[in-house]
Design an enzyme around this catalytic site. Structure first.
Site, short mmCIF file in Angstrom:
data_model
loop_
_atom_site.label_atom_id
_atom_site.label_comp_id
_atom_site.label_asym_id
_atom_site.label_seq_id
_atom_site.Cartn_x
_atom_site.Cartn_y
_atom_site.Cartn_z
N ASP A 162 43.57 42.94 39.18
CA ASP A 162 43.56 41.50 39.44
C ASP A 162 44.98 40.98 39.17
O ASP A 162 45.83 41.70 38.64
CB ASP A 162 42.53 40.88 38.47
CG ASP A 162 42.29 39.41 38.70
OD1 ASP A 162 42.61 38.91 39.80
OD2 ASP A 162 41.76 38.75 37.78
N GLU A 200 49.54 39.50 42.35
CA GLU A 200 50.38 38.86 43.41
C GLU A 200 51.85 39.01 43.14
O GLU A 200 52.61 39.08 44.11
CB GLU A 200 49.98 37.38 43.52
CG GLU A 200 48.57 37.16 44.04
CD GLU A 200 47.48 37.48 43.02
OE1 GLU A 200 47.80 37.39 41.81
OE2 GLU A 200 46.37 37.85 43.40
N ASP A 252 39.08 33.57 43.96
CA ASP A 252 38.29 32.57 43.22
C ASP A 252 37.73 31.47 44.11
O ASP A 252 38.30 30.39 44.23
CB ASP A 252 39.18 31.94 42.14
CG ASP A 252 39.61 32.99 41.12
OD1 ASP A 252 39.05 34.10 41.14
OD2 ASP A 252 40.51 32.68 40.31
C1 NOJ Z 1 41.08 35.83 38.21
C2 NOJ Z 1 40.12 36.56 39.10
O1 NOJ Z 1 40.22 36.08 40.41
C3 NOJ Z 1 38.72 36.40 38.57
O2 NOJ Z 1 37.82 37.09 39.39
C4 NOJ Z 1 38.66 36.94 37.14
O3 NOJ Z 1 37.38 36.73 36.62
C5 NOJ Z 1 39.68 36.20 36.28
N1 NOJ Z 1 40.98 36.34 36.85
C6 NOJ Z 1 39.70 36.73 34.84
O4 NOJ Z 1 40.12 38.04 34.83
#
Ligand code: NOJ
Length: 958
Positions: A536, A539, A611
Site C-alpha cells: 500500500d 505512489e 479508498d
Molecule cells: C490506505 C489504503 O488505501 C487502505 O486500504 C488501508 O486500510 C490504509 N491505507 C491503512 O493501511
C-alpha cells in the site's frame, strides 16, 4: 455542465493551470487552433535529408529553433527513430542529442544528463528489435516531396507515412487511415539550456506561474528553475524538460483506457462543454484519499495506454513515460475533421520529462489490440486460485483472537472464504516485519491454524520504513545506502504512518536483494508459508510531501529525479515484493496486492482501486473503473466491497457483494473508524443474500480461473465490455453498467442504484439470451426489462457458451480442488455451444512446465453430441496433474434451450469414454411456450450423473 474538479482537492493537487508544462502546452494547442493548419508555424522542422531507412527503422532528425538569450537563435537537434517491431507495433522515439551525447556545461553533476529513457525498460518485456521484413516503399516522387513510407505488420497490411514538411506520421491499415502522430503539430520538447543569470532575465521570464508569460511560440526557452505549489518548492536543476505531442484517431467516436480515473468507461472530452471535463485526464500516482467520482483527477496508478474503437476497428497507443502526464481529449465535429470523415478524436499528451516514446498498435480488432499491447508489456500473471476466492479485510483485525474468531465465524455461518487480511496495526509501531506483541504474540500459530483450514493470511508491508535507531530494517537500509535520496543526495525523510520515515529505492538492484532478504521464512519473524503480502502507499504516499507524495527533485538509483520515474516507482516496489516471495517459495505463485502501478504491473500481481466510500456513487463507478483497467491490460482488479470510508446501509452492502462477486479481485474492506461489517453482522435477510453472492463466486471459480488463464496469454480481461462481443454495435460502445463475464457468456448487470428492484439489460447482439435463473428467453438487440428484487443479480446467459461450475459448498477454494464439475450449456440459435476449462493445481508453478489440463467442450446441434477434447499442445507434460485428478468427474450437465422433442420419451442418454459406453439418466424440464408457439422459457435437460472423467476425452449423445 462541465464536471468540476472539486475545489477542496485543488489545494492539495495540481490542476493543469498550476502545472507550468501542462499550462504551456495547452496554450500552445490553443494558439495552434487559432490559426489555419497552414499558418501554424511551430519552431520545429524535420530535415528530409537526414531521413534514412535501414532494417526495420526510419531514423532522422528534427531541429528546434531555440533563442539563445542574445536575440539570435540556434538549432537543437532532436534525433528520432520510427521502429517497426515484429509484434506488429510501431515505436516512435524522439530524444535530445546534446543531452544524450555530450558533457553539457552547466548540467547538474549529480544528475544523469540523458533525458529519462528507461520507462520502456520497466514497462516493456517484449522484443523491441526491428522487423527486418518491413519494407521501405517510398517512390522517387514521394522522396522529392519529403514523404517516407514503410509497409509492415501482418502481410504488410500496415503502413506508416512520415511527412517531413509538417512532421506528421500517418498510420494506415489496409489503406485506411487510423492513427496520426503530431496531426495538429503540437509536438513540443523543452530542450536544455544552462541556467541563465537571473539578473539578466527580463521581468517577464521571471514570472513564476507562467515562465513564458503568454504565447509560447517565439519566446525564449529559459524558464523558472524553481516552482512552488501548495507551500512546497520544487527546484528544477535540469530546467524545463517537458515533452508533448498530439495523436489523432480519424473516424473514431470513442476512446477508452488510461487508468486510473474514477470516471466513465468511455473517456470524455476535456476542454469543457456539456457533460465534459474542463481539466485534462491526469496520470500521476497519488494517495487521493476520498477521491471524487466522475473526475479526470490523478489517482493511485497510471497506465498510459489508450484504445480507440469504431465499428470494424480497434487501435491503440502506449505513451511510455513515467513522469507527470496530462491528456486532453477533444472530438471534432464533421466540419472540423481534417479527414473528411464523420467524427474524430484528437488527443494531446503532455509529460513533465523523459524522451518521447510512443507505440502505435493497429489492431484490427480489440482482441488483436490486447495481444499487441500484451506482447509489449506482458500479460496478467496467472494468479493462484485462492486469490480469486473471497478475501476478508478490515483496518484492522486487532489480535490473533480476533482473526481466528472471524475465521471461525465463516465456518459457523457456512460462508466460503480464502484469505484474511491484516492492515498496519498488526505491527509494532508501524515497523514492518515486526509484530505488535501484546496482540499478536504467536503469529506463526495463528497462520498454522488458518493453514489447517486451507486458508491464507495477507499482511500489509508498505515502502516507508520507520526511521528509528535499533530498528534493523531501517538501520541496514540506511547503512547500505538503499533509500531514496533528497535533492542534496542525503537519505530522504518524510512522514507516513510510522512518523518520520525513509523510503526504500526499489529501482536499485541491491535494494531488491535487500528486500528479498527481509521476507525469508527464517528472517521475517512469525512468517509462515501461507503468509502473502499487500503493498500500500507506494505512489509513494508522503503525508508531508507535495501532493501527498515525494518531492520531484528527490533522487533515485541511476541519478534520476523522482519527477522522471514518479509513476514507475510503485511498480518497482511491487516487483521487489513479488520477487521476494518468489525467492522465498520458488515453487509457489506469489500473491501481492498493490495500490500504485504502471504499465506492466499486470505481470506482477493484483490491484485495487483504493479508498472508495460506502456510498452508491462509488458502487456505480467501480464497474467503469474495472472495465478501464481491463482494457489497459490490468484485468486482476477489484474495488473495496462495502466501501472503505463510512458505513454502508444494509441494502448498499448487499448490492455491493452482488457486484463484487464478479470483480476479478473480490475483497471486503473497511476503514478503522467504520463499524464492523463481516457478512454475519449485517443481519437477515441481508446476510443470507450476501452469503449467496459469495457462494455464487465459488461456484463460478473454475470459470473465473479459466478466464484468468486466457488473460494470462492473450490479455482479454475477465470483465468484458459490450464491444468485445458486439464490436460493430455503436449503441453499445459506451455502456459501462453491464458486462460479459469471462468465457461464460454471462451478461451481468448488478444493481447499483438505491431502491431499484428492476432494471433494463441491453442485448448488444442478435443471439438468444436466457435469464440465468429461470430460463426466460430474450432476443433482439435492445433493452430488456427484468425484475431485480434485492435477492437477485440480473444476469442473462448468452446462447452458445458452455462453462464449468463447482457446486459443492466448501470452506475455501483449495478444498474444492477434487470436487466434481457441473457443465452449464446454453445453446445458441442454431443449437450449438462451446466452452473451455483450464485447470491446474492452483498454487504452484508446475503449470509452467505443462502440468495442467485444458479442455474444450463443444455441443453440436447437428448430431446432438456434447464432446470434450483436449486443447493441450503435445509438448504439455500434464501427467502428474492428471494423475492427481484422475477420479474427478462431471457430476451434472445442464443443457438449456435443447429441442426436447428430439429426446421423445427418453429418460437417459449415452455417455462414451475410454472405449466404454453407458446410459446416464436425464431429467427434462420442457420449454414453456406462449399462445403463438414462441418459447417463453427454455427447456432444461439435466444429465444427472454422467460420471465422465474431466481429464479425458468423452462424449455424450443426446
Ligand atoms: C490506505 C489504503 O488505501 C487502505 O486500504 C488501508 O486500510 C490504509 N491505507 C491503512 O493501511
Amino acid at each position: 455542465m462541465t464536471t468540476p474538479v472539486l475545489s477542496a482537492k485543488k489545494n492539495l493537487f495540481r490542476t493543469c493551470d498550476s502545472t507550468s508544462f501542462c499550462k504551456r502546452n495547452r496554450q500552445y494547442a490553443d494558439e495552434s487552433s487559432c490559426v489555419s493548419p497552414e499558418s501554424w508555424n511551430p519552431p520545429y522542422s524535420l530535415d528530409a535529408a537526414t531521413v534514412q531507412y535501414d532494417a526495420g527503422a526510419l531514423t532522422g532528425s528534427i531541429f528546434k529553433n531555440v533563442f539563445d538569450g542574445t536575440g539570435s537563435s540556434i538549432k537543437v537537434e532532436l534525433p528520432f527513430q520510427l521502429v517497426f517491431l515484429e509484434s506488429g507495433s510501431a515505436r516512435f522515439i524522439v530524444d535530445e542529442k546534446q543531452r544524450a551525447e555530450g558533457a553539457l556545461p552547466g548540467f547538474p553533476k549529480h544528475l544523469t544528463q540523458r533525458r529519462y529513457d528507461e520507462a520502456s525498460k520497466w514497462a516493456v518485456i517484449g522484443d523491441l528489435t526491428p522487423d527486418t521484413k518491413a519494407s521501405y516503399v517510398s517512390t522517387t516522387a514521394d522522396l522529392q516531396n519529403g514523404i517516407f513510407k514503410v509497409k509492415y505488420g501482418p502481410n504488410h497490411s500496415f503502413e506508416a507515412v512520415l511527412h517531413a514538411s509538417n512532421m506528421k506520421i500517418e498510420f494506415y491499415r489496409q489503406n485506411e487511415l487510423h492513427v496520426v502522430l503530431n496531426d495538429r503539430g503540437l509536438f513540443n520538447m523543452d530542450t536544455w539550456s544552462p541556467k541563465a543569470d537571473d539578473s539578466k532575465l527580463s521581468k517577464e521570464t521571471q514570472e513564476e506561474d507562467d515562465p513564458f508569460g503568454g504565447p509560447v511560440l517565439n519566446k525564449p526557452s529559459s524558464s523558472p528553475w524553481e516552482d512552488s505549489f501548495g507551500g512546497f518548492t520544487d527546484t528544477r536543476p535540469k530546467g524545463p524538460e517537458a515533452i508533448a505531442m498530439d495523436i489523432s484517431f480519424p473516424g473514431y467516436p470513442v476512446v477508452f483506457g488510461i487508468p486510473e480515473h474514477a470516471d466513465k468507461f468511455a473517456l470524455r472530452e476535456t476542454r469543457g462543454g456539456e457533460g465534459n471535463h474542463d481539466e485534462p485526464y491526469r496520470l500521476f500516482n497519488v494517495d487521493i484519499f476520498e477521491y471524487e467520482v466522475d473526475s479526470p483527477m490523478a489517482m493511485y496508478g497510471a497506465i498510459p495506454f489508450m484504445q480507440a474503437h469504431k465499428k470494424g476497428s480497434s487501435v491503440g497507443v502506449f505513451w511510455s513515460n513515467g513522469a507527470d502526464t496530462w491528456i486532453d481529449i477533444v472530438k471534432t465535429t464533421p466540419a472540423e475533421s481534417s479527414f473528411g470523415i464523420k467524427r474524430s478524436i484528437q488527443t494531446h499528451w503532455m509529460s513533465e520529462s523523459g524522451i518521447l516514446d510512443v507505440y502505435v498498435m493497429l489492431g484490427p480488432d480489440s482482441p488483436s489490440l490486447y495481444r499487441q499491447y500484451g506482447a509489449l508489456t506482458g500479460y496478467t500473471a496467472l494468479p493462484p486460485i485462492y486469490s480469486l476466492g473471497y478475501h476478508q479485510c478490515r483496518w484492522n483485525y486487532q489480535s490473533e483472537e480476533d482473526v481466528l474468531e472471524v475465521d471461525a465465524n465463516f465456518d459457523k455461518y457456512d460462508i466460503p472464504y480464502d484469505v484474511i487480511w491484516l492492515d498496519i496495526e498488526y505491527t509494532d509501531g508501524k515497523k514492518y516485519f515486526t509484530w505488535w506483541k501484546s496482540m499478536f504474540s504467536s503469529p506463526e500459530k495463528m497462520m498454522q491454524a488458518l493453514a489447517k483450514r486451507k486458508r491464507k493470511l495477507v499482511a500489509i508491508i508498505d515502502p516507508h520504513i520507520k526511521k528509528e535507531n535499533g530498528y534493523k530494517v531501517y538501520e541496514n537500509l540506511s547503512k547500505n545506502d538503499l533509500t531514496i535520496k533528497n535533492k542534496d543526495g542525503k537519505e530522504y525523510n518524510g512522514w507516513c504512518w510510522p512518523g518520520e520515515s525513509t523510503w526504500i529505492d526499489t529501482f536499485n538492484p541491491k535494494a531488491i536483494e535487500f528486500w528479498k532478504d527481509q521476507f525469508k521464512l527464517g528472517k521475517f519473524c512469525g512468517s509462515e508459508p501461507n503468509l502473502l503480502i499487500w503493498n500500500d502507499m507506494n505512489e509513494p504516499s508522503v503525508f508531508n510531501g507535495p501532493e501527498v507524495s515525494a518531492p520531484r527533485d528527490n533522487i533515485h538509483f541511476g541519478n534520476w529525479e523522482q519527477r522522471d520515474v514518479h509513476n514507475i516507482y510503485g511498480m518497482t516496489y511491487h516487483n521487489a515484493t513479488v520477487q521476494a516471495l518468489a525467492a522465498r517459495q520458488p515453487r509457489q505463485r506469489p500473491f501481492v496486492l498493490t495500490r500504485a502501478y504502471f504499465a506492466g504491473s499486470q505481470r506482477i500481481g493484483a490491484v485495487w482501486t483504493g479508498d472508495n466510500a460506502a456510498k452508491w456513487e462509488y458502487l456505480q463507478i467501480a464497474l467503469p473503473m474495472i472495465l478501464s483497467h481491463g482494457i489497459a491490460g490490468y484485468g486482476f482488479v477489484g474495488a473495496d466491497v462495502g466501501g472503505f470510508f463510512g458505513n454502508p446501509s444494509q441494502e448498499l452492502i448487499t448490492r455491493w457483494y452482488q457486484a463484487g462477486a464478479f470483480y476479478p479481485f473480490f475483497r471486503g474492506h473497511a476503514h478503522i473508524e467504520s463499524k464492523r461489517r463481516e457478512p454475519w453482522l449485517i443481519g437477515e435477510p441481508y446476510t443470507g443474500m450476501i452469503v449467496e453472492s459469495i457462494r455464487l463466486r465459488y461456484q463460478l471459480l473454475p470459470a473465473i480461473y479459466t478466464a484468468m488463464h486466457r488473460s494470462s496469454f492473450d490479455g482479454i480481461p475477465v470483465v468484458r465490455p459490450m464491444f468485445l462481443i458486439a464490436p460493430d454495435n455503436e449503441d453499445a460502445f459506451e455502456i459501462d453498467d453491464q458486462f460479459f463475464f469471462g468465457e461464460t457468456g454471462l451478461l451481468v448487470k448488478p444493481i447499483v442504484t438505491e431502491g431499484a428492484v428492476e432494471t433494463q439489460i441491453y442485448l448488444p447482439d442478435d443471439e438468444i439470451y436466457y435469464d440465468y435463473l429461470d430460463g426466460t428467453v430474450y432476443s433482439g438487440v435492445g433493452y430488456k426489462h427484468v425484475d431485480a428484487p434485492l435477492d437477485t443479480i440480473p444476469m442473462f446467459a448468452r446462447g452458445g457458451h458452455i462453462f464449468p461450475r463447482r457446486d459443492r459448498r466448501r470452506r475455501s477454494s483449495s478444498l474444492m480442488s477434487h470436487d466434481p464439475f457441473t457443465l452449464v450449456v446454453h445453446l445458441d440459435k442454431q443449437g450449438n455451444a462451446a466452452g473451455v476449462l483450464y485447470l491446474d493445481d492452483g498454487e504452484s508453478t508446475a503449470y509452467t512446465r505443462g502440468d495442467y489440463i485444458h479442455r474444450y467442450f463443444v455441443f453440436s446441434g447437428q448430431d446432438g453430441i456434447l464432446r470434450s477434447r483436449s486443447m493441450q499442445s503435445s509438448s504439455a507434460n500434464s501427467k502428474n496433474f492428471e494423475r492427481s485428478i484422475e477420479t474427478v468427474r462431471v457430476e451434472r450437465i445442464l443443457v438449456t434451450g435443447f429441442d426436447t422433442a428430439k429426446l421423445r420419451a427418453q429418460s437417459a442418454v449415452e455417455a462414451f469414454q475410454d472405449k466404454k459406453s453407458w446410459s446416464t439418466e436425464i431429467d427434462i424440464k420442457p420449454a414453456i411456450v406462449d399462445e403463438n408457439g414462441e418459447v417463453v422459457r427454455a427447456s432444461v435437460v439435466t444429465v444427472r450423473n454422467p460420471g465422465v472423467l474431466i481429464s479425458g476425452d468423452w462424449s455424450i449423445q443426446f
